[in-house]
Design a protein around this motif. Structure first.
Motif, PDB file in Angstrom:
ATOM      1  N   CYS A 101      41.819  39.596  20.677  1.00 32.29           N
ATOM      2  CA  CYS A 101      42.411  38.629  21.619  1.00 32.29           C
ATOM      3  C   CYS A 101      42.946  37.409  20.872  1.00 32.29           C
ATOM      4  O   CYS A 101      44.068  36.957  21.126  1.00 32.29           O
ATOM      5  CB  CYS A 101      41.393  38.199  22.671  1.00 32.29           C
ATOM      6  SG  CYS A 101      41.032  39.466  23.891  1.00 32.29           S
ATOM      7  N   VAL A 165      45.740  45.772  28.689  1.00 26.42           N
ATOM      8  CA  VAL A 165      45.177  44.463  29.054  1.00 26.42           C
ATOM      9  C   VAL A 165      45.878  43.357  28.269  1.00 26.42           C
ATOM     10  O   VAL A 165      46.238  42.319  28.828  1.00 26.42           O
ATOM     11  CB  VAL A 165      43.639  44.437  28.822  1.00 26.42           C
ATOM     12  CG1 VAL A 165      43.096  43.013  28.900  1.00 26.42           C
ATOM     13  CG2 VAL A 165      42.935  45.331  29.839  1.00 26.42           C
ATOM     14  N   TRP A 169      47.920  40.279  29.836  1.00 26.76           N
ATOM     15  CA  TRP A 169      47.500  38.923  29.475  1.00 26.76           C
ATOM     16  C   TRP A 169      48.677  38.126  28.915  1.00 26.76           C
ATOM     17  O   TRP A 169      48.884  36.965  29.261  1.00 26.76           O
ATOM     18  CB  TRP A 169      46.363  39.022  28.459  1.00 26.76           C
ATOM     19  CG  TRP A 169      45.675  37.751  28.105  1.00 26.76           C
ATOM     20  CD1 TRP A 169      45.284  36.747  28.953  1.00 26.76           C
ATOM     21  CD2 TRP A 169      45.243  37.355  26.803  1.00 26.76           C
ATOM     22  NE1 TRP A 169      44.643  35.760  28.246  1.00 26.76           N
ATOM     23  CE2 TRP A 169      44.598  36.110  26.925  1.00 26.76           C
ATOM     24  CE3 TRP A 169      45.321  37.944  25.545  1.00 26.76           C
ATOM     25  CZ2 TRP A 169      44.049  35.431  25.843  1.00 26.76           C
ATOM     26  CZ3 TRP A 169      44.766  37.285  24.465  1.00 26.76           C
ATOM     27  CH2 TRP A 169      44.140  36.040  24.617  1.00 26.76           C
ATOM     28  N   ILE A 181      39.015  37.640  28.584  1.00 32.44           N
ATOM     29  CA  ILE A 181      39.680  38.920  28.303  1.00 32.44           C
ATOM     30  C   ILE A 181      38.773  39.783  27.429  1.00 32.44           C
ATOM     31  O   ILE A 181      38.618  40.985  27.667  1.00 32.44           O
ATOM     32  CB  ILE A 181      41.048  38.690  27.626  1.00 32.44           C
ATOM     33  CG1 ILE A 181      41.974  37.871  28.527  1.00 32.44           C
ATOM     34  CG2 ILE A 181      41.694  40.011  27.238  1.00 32.44           C
ATOM     35  CD1 ILE A 181      42.278  38.499  29.876  1.00 32.44           C
TER      36      ILE A 181
END
Length: 198
Positions: A101, A165, A169, A181
């Motif tokens: 992330c 994802v 995001w 996340i």
């Protein structure tokens, strides 16, 4: 006195590497100001402080530079993956996903790419590399209730959902914190994929 051939080659290699880094850094700086499709060689060389011929000694054109940056991004992601050995340890899983992330958050190219039309080609490259990765992982997998092919699909599921994802995001402009996340990805991995890999 003549330069020793090895020393001359080392100096040449170092100069090439320094110029390549300058091109990459300049590309990322320009990317903060312009859309990916609007970046020109002139933009990059001005920011890098190099002449046009130096750029062309490294890359044929901007699409070739973009391809090289995509490949480096994929290598970075897979280098992160190769250091991760799944175990039923929520903290370790979260640490891994938080690393990915944060990489997405701090890598302007990846963030831009995830929201661009080029994303399909990027995902195709990613899956090709992923296939190699899965082949290596499943070579050393011990006997389980699942075949190597089933395990490769489970790992593909984990990677596909992670990329999905990250794509969402990015498109949501990073509204949720990286921690949140990473939690979502960790829960999904531990509940959905890890039990089948154990």
């Amino acid at each position: 006195m003549k330069n020793h051939p090895t020393i001359a080659a080392e100096i040449q290699d170092e100069r090439y590497h320094v110029a390549d880094e300058a091109i990459y850094d300049a590309f990322f700086l320009v990317l903060k100001e312009k859309d990916l499709e609007k970046i020109t060689v002139s933009d990059v060389i001005k920011r890098a402080g190099i002449v046009r011929s130096t750029f062309y000694n490294h890359y044929e054109n901007i699409p070739a530079l973009i391809t090289a940056v995509e490949d480096k991004t994929i290598q970075d992601i897979f280098s992160l993956m190769e250091t991760f050995h799944p175990k039923n340890d929520k903290d370790m899983c979260k640490s891994y996903f938080l690393t990915i992330c944060n990489y997405t958050l701090t890598n302007p190219f990846l963030a831009t790419l995830l929201g661009s039309p080029r994303v399909d080609a990027f995902f195709e490259k990613m899956m090709t590399m992923f296939h190699r990765y899965v082949s290596q992982v499943t070579q050393s997998t011990t006997a389980s209730l699942h075949s190597k092919e089933e395990i490769s699909y489970l790992i593909a599921c984990a990677i596909g959902s992670t990329l999905g994802v990250l794509h969402k995001w990015t498109r949501d402009n990073f509204q949720l914190p990286a921690e949140t996340i990473a939690d979502i990805l960790t829960q999904s991995f531990i509940a959905g994929v890890l039990p089948f890999l154990s």
